[in-house]
Motif scaffolding. Sequence first.
Motif, mmCIF file in Angstrom:
data_model
loop_
_atom_site.group_PDB
_atom_site.id
_atom_site.type_symbol
_atom_site.label_atom_id
_atom_site.label_comp_id
_atom_site.label_asym_id
_atom_site.label_seq_id
_atom_site.Cartn_x
_atom_site.Cartn_y
_atom_site.Cartn_z
ATOM 1 N N GLN A 64 9.331 1.110 -3.304
ATOM 2 C CA GLN A 64 9.134 -0.249 -3.791
ATOM 3 C C GLN A 64 9.013 -1.220 -2.617
ATOM 4 O OE1 GLN A 64 12.096 -1.517 -6.645
ATOM 5 N NE2 GLN A 64 11.993 0.418 -7.767
ATOM 6 N N LEU A 65 9.936 -1.099 -1.675
ATOM 7 C CA LEU A 65 9.932 -1.975 -0.504
ATOM 8 C C LEU A 65 8.686 -1.752 0.333
ATOM 9 C CD1 LEU A 65 11.660 -4.113 0.898
ATOM 10 C CD2 LEU A 65 12.733 -2.289 2.222
ATOM 11 N N GLU A 66 8.265 -0.522 0.444
ATOM 12 C CA GLU A 66 7.071 -0.174 1.208
ATOM 13 C C GLU A 66 5.840 -0.883 0.637
ATOM 14 O OE1 GLU A 66 5.116 4.009 2.793
ATOM 15 O OE2 GLU A 66 6.106 3.985 0.841
ATOM 16 N N VAL A 67 5.686 -0.849 -0.686
ATOM 17 C CA VAL A 67 4.535 -1.471 -1.336
ATOM 18 C C VAL A 67 4.594 -2.991 -1.206
ATOM 19 C CG1 VAL A 67 3.489 -1.920 -3.588
ATOM 20 C CG2 VAL A 67 4.067 0.412 -2.928
ATOM 21 N N LEU A 68 5.761 -3.577 -1.434
ATOM 22 C CA LEU A 68 5.891 -5.032 -1.383
ATOM 23 C C LEU A 68 5.692 -5.561 0.036
ATOM 24 C CD1 LEU A 68 8.878 -5.475 -3.850
ATOM 25 C CD2 LEU A 68 6.497 -6.109 -4.238
ATOM 26 N N GLU A 69 6.175 -4.835 1.023
ATOM 27 C CA GLU A 69 5.966 -5.262 2.410
ATOM 28 C C GLU A 69 4.495 -5.158 2.805
ATOM 29 O OE1 GLU A 69 8.704 -3.027 4.817
ATOM 30 O OE2 GLU A 69 10.326 -4.499 4.526
ATOM 31 N N LEU A 70 3.797 -4.168 2.260
ATOM 32 C CA LEU A 70 2.359 -4.050 2.505
ATOM 33 C C LEU A 70 1.630 -5.262 1.931
ATOM 34 C CD1 LEU A 70 -0.335 -2.683 3.196
ATOM 35 C CD2 LEU A 70 -0.109 -1.361 1.073
ATOM 36 N N LEU A 71 1.962 -5.642 0.709
ATOM 37 C CA LEU A 71 1.331 -6.803 0.085
ATOM 38 C C LEU A 71 1.641 -8.078 0.862
ATOM 39 C CD1 LEU A 71 2.060 -5.932 -3.654
ATOM 40 C CD2 LEU A 71 -0.133 -5.758 -2.469
ATOM 41 N N GLU A 72 2.870 -8.177 1.345
ATOM 42 C CA GLU A 72 3.256 -9.343 2.151
ATOM 43 C C GLU A 72 2.441 -9.403 3.437
ATOM 44 O OE1 GLU A 72 7.499 -11.338 3.166
ATOM 45 O OE2 GLU A 72 7.202 -9.337 4.007
ATOM 46 N N THR A 73 2.221 -8.258 4.056
ATOM 47 C CA THR A 73 1.419 -8.197 5.280
ATOM 48 C C THR A 73 -0.025 -8.608 5.000
ATOM 49 O OG1 THR A 73 2.804 -6.445 6.228
ATOM 50 C CG2 THR A 73 0.574 -6.679 7.114
#
Length: 278
Positions: A175-184
């Motif tokens: 979950q964190l991996e996907v959300l951090e990607l979107l944030e980037t």
Amino acid sequence: MSRIHTTDIEVGYGDKTIVKQLSLTIPDRQITTIIGPNGCGKSTLLKAMTRILSPSNGSVHLDGADIAKCKTKEIAKKMAILPQTPEGASGLTVGELVAYGRFPYQSGFGRLTKRDHEVIDWALDVTGTLDYKDRSVDALSGGQRQRVWIAMALAQETDLIFLDEPTTYLDLAHQLEVLELLETLNREQGRTIVMVLHDLNQAARFADHIVAMKDGEVLATGSAEEVICPLVLRQVFHIDAIIGRDPRTEKPMCLTYHLIKEEAPVETAAPRPDLLHA
């Protein structure tokens, strides 16, 4: 500033109206998260904004134009959507799936150009999935598969990306991996991200702008500080929440909560027969 907004839209299925006369503006180049209880119309709103569903009333405008009157390929060059449960990848390799994102730019026999291949490799690289290019999508983990779907959306080269619960069925790390990607993607490339999330703390942590819905209507919009607060959460979710601060981000954080019980009606004692003639 906004590139997309809705005006008094009503959307539903059959005779049932889900979204009711809803007007909403999505801030440009920001991360907007839509929260609300199950069945409140979050996914329906997302589908209306991306022309998957047509409003029975009202309109959705993108760059000043009513999307109902725009050509499909032109819309696909401006916005991409990742549905809640993406389907249709069975039997495909990662590279083949991501190549579908180039559909809006293809003509004739639909052959991929040098430019198409460059964009596909870029999308795979930025999502950390380039090493999976020749692997079957079926063989990937949930987190890997979700990143590949995001890569396909990126291959469309759109400035607007809509995602319906992108963290569903993923463990905490993915979950964190996907959300951090979107944030980037938002911070480094200026992509406008609109997503539905269930986790209030994730919404507060990653969103610049939050939309709180209930019963097909918007009850509150604004920053995490304005929306993730006891009063709004009481109205939207019928919970009594205690809000603190995330020690790492300083964003609001729901520490604990309990359901608000309906107040029992005050009962009036029946008169006693023996006292009626006292």
